[in-house]
Structures are given as C-alpha cells and as structure tokens.
Design a protein around this motif. Structure first.
Motif, PDB file in Angstrom:
ATOM      1  N   ALA A   1       0.776  -0.646   2.865  1.00 26.00           N
ATOM      2  CA  ALA A   1       1.610  -0.998   1.606  1.00 26.00           C
ATOM      3  C   ALA A   1       2.348   0.092   1.098  1.00 26.00           C
ATOM      4  O   ALA A   1       3.385  -0.243   0.328  1.00 26.00           O
ATOM      5  CB  ALA A   1       0.679  -1.880   0.757  1.00 26.00           C
ATOM      6  N   ALA A   2       1.704   1.017   0.690  1.00 23.45           N
ATOM      7  CA  ALA A   2       2.129   2.287  -0.110  1.00 23.45           C
ATOM      8  C   ALA A   2       3.333   2.751   0.715  1.00 23.45           C
ATOM      9  O   ALA A   2       4.307   2.975   0.232  1.00 23.45           O
ATOM     10  CB  ALA A   2       1.053   3.341  -0.186  1.00 23.45           C
ATOM     11  N   LEU A   3       3.155   2.778   2.051  1.00 22.20           N
ATOM     12  CA  LEU A   3       4.181   3.275   2.861  1.00 22.20           C
ATOM     13  C   LEU A   3       5.304   2.555   2.990  1.00 22.20           C
ATOM     14  O   LEU A   3       6.453   2.600   2.892  1.00 22.20           O
ATOM     15  CB  LEU A   3       3.560   3.688   4.449  1.00 22.20           C
ATOM     16  CG  LEU A   3       4.605   4.023   5.435  1.00 22.20           C
ATOM     17  CD1 LEU A   3       5.193   5.569   5.041  1.00 22.20           C
ATOM     18  CD2 LEU A   3       4.030   4.183   6.890  1.00 22.20           C
ATOM     19  N   GLN A   4       5.140   1.188   3.265  1.00 16.42           N
ATOM     20  CA  GLN A   4       6.046   0.067   3.392  1.00 16.42           C
ATOM     21  C   GLN A   4       6.853  -0.068   1.892  1.00 16.42           C
ATOM     22  O   GLN A   4       8.056  -0.347   1.947  1.00 16.42           O
ATOM     23  CB  GLN A   4       5.617  -1.419   3.464  1.00 16.42           C
ATOM     24  CG  GLN A   4       4.863  -1.437   4.931  1.00 16.42           C
ATOM     25  CD  GLN A   4       5.885  -1.480   5.888  1.00 16.42           C
ATOM     26  OE1 GLN A   4       7.047  -2.119   5.751  1.00 16.42           O
ATOM     27  NE2 GLN A   4       5.705  -0.975   7.232  1.00 16.42           N
ATOM     28  N   ALA A   5       6.389   0.484   0.800  1.00 12.56           N
ATOM     29  CA  ALA A   5       6.842   0.363  -0.509  1.00 12.56           C
ATOM     30  C   ALA A   5       8.204   1.418  -0.672  1.00 12.56           C
ATOM     31  O   ALA A   5       9.043   1.110  -1.356  1.00 12.56           O
ATOM     32  CB  ALA A   5       6.060   0.615  -1.629  1.00 12.56           C
ATOM     33  N   ILE A   6       8.053   2.512   0.349  1.00  6.01           N
ATOM     34  CA  ILE A   6       9.145   3.299   0.327  1.00  6.01           C
ATOM     35  C   ILE A   6      10.396   2.590   0.708  1.00  6.01           C
ATOM     36  O   ILE A   6      10.204   2.205   1.850  1.00  6.01           O
ATOM     37  CB  ILE A   6       8.658   4.557   1.190  1.00  6.01           C
ATOM     38  CG1 ILE A   6       7.490   5.394   0.481  1.00  6.01           C
ATOM     39  CG2 ILE A   6      10.039   5.467   1.127  1.00  6.01           C
ATOM     40  CD1 ILE A   6       6.896   6.440   1.289  1.00  6.01           C
ATOM     41  N   ASP A   7      11.440   2.673   0.324  1.00  9.83           N
ATOM     42  CA  ASP A   7      12.940   2.274   0.507  1.00  9.83           C
ATOM     43  C   ASP A   7      13.309   3.212   2.046  1.00  9.83           C
ATOM     44  O   ASP A   7      13.625   4.263   1.482  1.00  9.83           O
ATOM     45  CB  ASP A   7      13.816   1.968  -0.414  1.00  9.83           C
ATOM     46  CG  ASP A   7      15.155   1.476   0.029  1.00  9.83           C
ATOM     47  OD1 ASP A   7      15.242   1.125   1.384  1.00  9.83           O
ATOM     48  OD2 ASP A   7      16.126   1.212  -0.726  1.00  9.83           O
TER      49      ASP A   7
END
Length: 607
Positions: free
Chosen positions: A524-530
C-alpha cells in the motif's frame, strides 16, 4: 556475589585459538577451581544465568545482530552489499575478495568460539550439579531443558563456523579441561556428525512451544529439529574440501536426507507452527518483539539493550532506506541485485515486501528507488516507530521459519524417493499459494519429476527467503553458487542491453513523491506513490512496459533499467561478485592474527 563474578570472568574469556591478554591476566591472578564452577550450577536460577551467557553470544554486532546475519551471507543471486570494493571491510566479503587482514572476519570467529566455551561449561556442569543428584523432579526437568538449549546453541555456533570457514578446530570441553588449546582443524563431517547427534539428544530435553511458557527467542523442540534438518541437508550436500580443494558431497547423503525428512515431518505432524496467512505480518512482528499469529517464526535471535553487544543493527544497516533528514535515518546498506526484482512475478505478494523499490526522502515522502539501489524490504526502521539517529533497534532476526520446514521436507522427500510424493508437492504448494493469495490462478504448476521439482525448490527458496541470509549457503550446498553467479551476470548483461526476458523493462520510471504513512502495508505504501501509468496499461504493468520518450509533466524521472551499467556488472570497484573463484571463494579466509595465535592452524583453500 563473588561466585557470579568468577563465572562472568570465566565466560568472558575466549581461550580457544587466540591469546587474550585480559583473560591471561585474570587466570594468573586467581585460580578458578572446579569448586567455583560447581557453585555456579548449584541451583536452577544460577544455571539459567550461565545459559543466558551462552544465548548472549548469538546476538550483537559480531553475531546475528549484524556481521553473521547481514555481512557474511552476501552475495548470492538475491542481494549484495552496497558501496565500492575494499578487501578489508564488508564489501570485500560481499564481492568474494576479502583479505586475510579483513577485521570483519576476526570478532565473529572469536565470538562463536566464545559461545562454544560458554556452552561447554554448561554442558559439562549440569550433569554434575547437585540439582541433578538430589533435586526435585521438576528442577531436574528444568536443568535438562537448559542442557538441551546449550547443546543446540553449541551446534549453531559450529554450524556458522563451518558454513563460513569450512574445517575448524573442534572443542567439546571447556578450555580448562584441555591439555592444549592449540587445536588443529577437524574435518567438518566429523563435527557435523557430532552436533547432529547432540541435537537428537537435545530434542528429547526441550519442550514443544505449547509447553515452553516462553517466547520464540528461546529454543523449543521445533527449533532443535529444524536446525538439525538444516544441518543434515548441509552435511548431505556439497562443500569446499581441503584435500583435494574441490566442491564435493558429504558421504552417505541419503542418511542425512532421511534425518532432515524425519525432523521436518515431525514438526509438520505436531502442528505447533504454521504459515502466517499474511506474509508481511510475519516480519512486522519481529519489529516489536512479538510472535506472529501462526507462530511461523520458530526461532528468532532476540535483540535488546541498545548496545553493540546484545542488540542489532537490523533495520538500520540493512532494510529500506530512510533519508538522513527523515524521521527515521537508516542506511539501506544491502541492495537487491537488479535482476532479483524480476525473479518474482507481478502477482507474487512477496516481491514488494522482499525488494523495497521505494525509499523515504528527507521530507518524509515516499519516492521510487533506482533499479540499482532497491534494498531488502523485510526490515524497515519506520516499522519499529523508533525515530532519530538510533542504530540499535531491537529487531529480532528470524533464524528459522515454518516455510523453511515445508521446503526442506519437500527437498528431502524428493531426494529420498527419486521424485516428490504428494505430501512434498503439497508442502511446496502451501508456500506458493500464500505467495499468490488472491491470484491463485497465476501460481503455475509444480513439476513432479525429480529434476524439475528440485529446480522449482531452488527457485522457490530464492523468492521465499530473500534477505534472510540463507541463499548463498543454499547455493553452496547444492554446488550451484558458481553457476548462479554466472547466470546472474548474464542476466544483468541482458538487462543492461534490454534484451531477452528484459526487452520490455522500462529505462526510466516517473513518479510524484507522496507523504509516507508507516502504518500502511509495504504494498500500500508503494501504491501510494503517484507513478505515471501509460494509457491502456495498469499500475501493475509499469515495471514491464517500455518507458515513454520524455518525462511527463509534473513527474520526476528515476533511472530504472539504465541504472544498471557495465561497471555495476564487472568493474573492479562496483562489480557484482567480481572476485569470486570456484573451488576457493566459497569459504572465507581465517583472520591473520588468529592464524598467528595457533601454530596448528593454516589458511588452506588457496588463501
């Protein structure tokens, strides 16, 4: 109090292989008689104090707090140490170019023998203690548990010595009981057979987890059996021999495959441990010294105290990098080999936990890492909640997990039967299915012929245990280290050129930094990067789609495939495993001063 001071002095002296001035002075000043040893073991409480002294030799900077867990296992085909080559530091170890003067080889060697000395004192004195002669049955049972733990820790110390140095001196009694402490090397198979037998004894002395009333940082029956299986597979496999200097298998391999099979089957059948349904949660628990819900971590090396002797730099030296100006400064000193990311499929949940393709900048924002500096992601300082510049984070090291039991069982089954049984296939399937939770249709088929199944396990262990210090030693016991290093160099060349399986790997990635929330999962933290996603593709396709020609408006460009250069592969300073030599560099040299301290030792293995 005098009694305890005497014990501390005895346990602090490492008399084997080297001359330690402080220890010599102590022994000259005061004779430590057998009666003093006997006093230390005259109660269960005092004996436990001595046992804790043995446990303390497992952790710390020179043990599993840093050097044995993080420096020594590099490089296989998963991770390597960051930075430029120096034969006298950790980069020399990682590149197979360590000098005999490398100080990182010194203290771990001595610490392991110090642990053996401490264990020998416990093993000798428990059977002689008055508790065992006239104590209650409950106290005798407790003393026997302590004895089993001491046997197990001694076996672990010898295993670490053999994995890294091959044949070493074998000492099974306290130094004070030896005629001479200048011992020659003993053939590793002799040591293996002794510690495998000791572990069989220990397994009958220690309790199962449910009976232990202690955490996974104390040895239980499953820990003993699992370590015995691991050592048996090493004994059955290949190692670099002194004479002739070649990689050769141990004798009677089938006997040791049977031991590994039996021990793993016992753990599986007992049902005290299982696979955590959430792969990440297994590692999160290590950051706050708790146990995961399924008790997947069978034995962890406990870290505590905020010091170099009993704590660890796990999560600070290694793990996801946090910028120096962020809330969680950490160095990210271990890098994923650039091709390792692509050993995982995009459906494998282990990828974004094992390989941290993001890092935290000085503004506490999550950003993408380059393709050459992704780090091992199972350990992250921000998961602890410790802020500032602290380096000792009290993160426990997972020495043995249940997934290892399943895969060792399957490997031994295949070797014994000439092809995998249904049980063996199911054991591997459990590990694989956890990795593909939510996408089981993408998990693929497990081969059922001997060679195909073995190769499948070789790859599955690469994916399951990345960053846990097992891969290099697995490759050595399979005699695949030279092969995999050569294969990896070819893969890196293909990645550099954008050919073969890497023909669609993007040269660049484009992103916008995002606020970092440490409570989010790794994915989720990785996916939060645009991250810029090309029209007609999905976020999951970003790492498998050639990049656009120019940086999209508002995004930052980061080198991905082009971060891999010719220097990264083969330069004298930066190249991957550039000093590896088959039939030589599978083992480390012994530190110079240790050789000079014992006239019966020599380097061997071409050093």
């Amino acid at each position: 109090m005098k009694k305890h001071r005497l014990l501390i002095a005895i346990l602090s002296c490492t008399l084997t292989l080297s001359t330690v001035t402080s220890c010599d002075n102590f022994l000259d000043a005061e004779n430590i008689s057998n009666s003093n040893e006997e006093q230390q073991f005259d109660s269960t409480a005092d004996t436990f104090t001595a046992l804790i002294g043995v446990y303390n030799q497992v952790i710390g900077d020179d043990g599993y707090g840093q050097r044995i867990s993080l420096y020594f296992p590099q490089s296989g085909d998963d991770f390597k140490t960051s930075g430029d080559y120096n034969c006298n530091d950790r980069r020399g170890l990682s590149t197979y170019g360590a000098c005999t003067s490398n100080p990182d080889l010194n203290k771990p060697f001595l610490k392991l023998y110090s642990g053996i000395e401490r264990a020998n004192l416990v093993i000798k004195n428990i059977p002689l203690s008055k508790v065992m002669q006239s104590g209650s049955e409950a106290d005798k049972k407790l003393m026997n548990r302590y004895l089993g733990e001491a046997y197990t820790l001694r076996a672990l110390f010898y295993f670490d010595l053999i994995k890294n140095w091959g044949d070493v001196p074998m000492q099974m009694v306290p130094s004070s009981d030896l005629e001479s402490v200048y011992l020659p090397k003993t053939d590793r198979d002799v040591i293996y057979d002794k510690i495998i037998a000791d572990l069989e004894t220990a397994s009958n002395l220690v309790p199962w987890r449910s009976e232990a009333n202690s955490s996974n940082t104390r040895i239980t029956k499953a820990a003993v059996k699992g370590l015995r299986a691991r050592i048996a597979l090493a004994r059955a496999g290949y190692s670099l021999r002194r004479e002739p200097r070649i990689m050769a298998k141990g004798s009677n391999s089938q006997t040791y495959y049977q031991i590994a099979y039996d021990e793993c089957k016992s753990i599986i059948t007992e049902g005290q441990h299982g696979l955590n349904g959430n792969f990440e949660a297994t590692f999160r628990a290590l950051h706050d010294n708790t146990e995961d819900a399924a008790h997947e971590v069978i034995f962890a090396v406990g870290a505590f105290g905020g010091n170099a002797a009993t704590d660890s730099k796990i999560g600070y030296y290694n793990g996801m990098r946090h910028g120096d100006g962020s809330n969680w400064k950490s160095s990210g000193g271990i890098n994923a080999i650039a091709t390792y990311f692509y050993e995982f499929s995009k459906y494998d949940v282990r990828r974004d936990i094992t390989v941290a393709s993001m890092q935290i900048n000085d503004a506490n924002q999550a950003i993408l890492a380059t393709g050459a500096v992704c780090t091992d992601g199972k350990f992250r300082k921000s998961w602890t909640g410790v802020t500032g510049t602290a380096q000792q984070l009290s993160i426990d090291w997972p020495l043995l997990r249940y997934s290892d039991i399943l895969l060792m069982f399957a490997e031994a089954d295949n070797e014994l039967n000439g092809s995998p049984s249904a049980e063996a296939v199911n054991a591997v399937k459990q590990v694989r299915d956890r990795a593909y939770v939510g996408n089981l249709g993408q998990a693929g088929t497990i081969p059922t012929d001997k060679t195909g199944f073995f190769n499948y396990i070789v790859h599955e262990r690469l994916l399951e245990f990345g960053g846990e210090g097992l891969r290099k030693y697995d490759l050595i016991r399979w005699n695949l280290l030279a092969t995999k290093i050569a294969e990896t160099k070819q893969k890196l060349t293909d990645l550099l050129n954008g050919t073969g399986q890497y023909s669609s790997v993007p040269s660049y990635l484009y992103y916008k930094a995002s606020p970092y929330d440490r409570t989010k999962t790794a994915q989720a933290a990785l996916q939060a990067i645009d991250v810029y996603v090309q029209p007609g593709t999905t976020r999951e396709d970003v790492y498998y789609t050639p990049s656009v020609a120019s940086t999209p408006t508002g995004y930052t460009r980061v080198n991905w495939r082009v971060a891999v250069t010719a220097d990264y592969i083969s330069s004298p300073l930066k190249g991957y495993a550039q000093y590896f030599e088959a039939n030589r560099k599978e083992l480390f040299p012994i530190y110079d001063d240790i050789i000079l301290s014992n006239y019966n030792l020599k380097q061997d293995y071409g050093y």
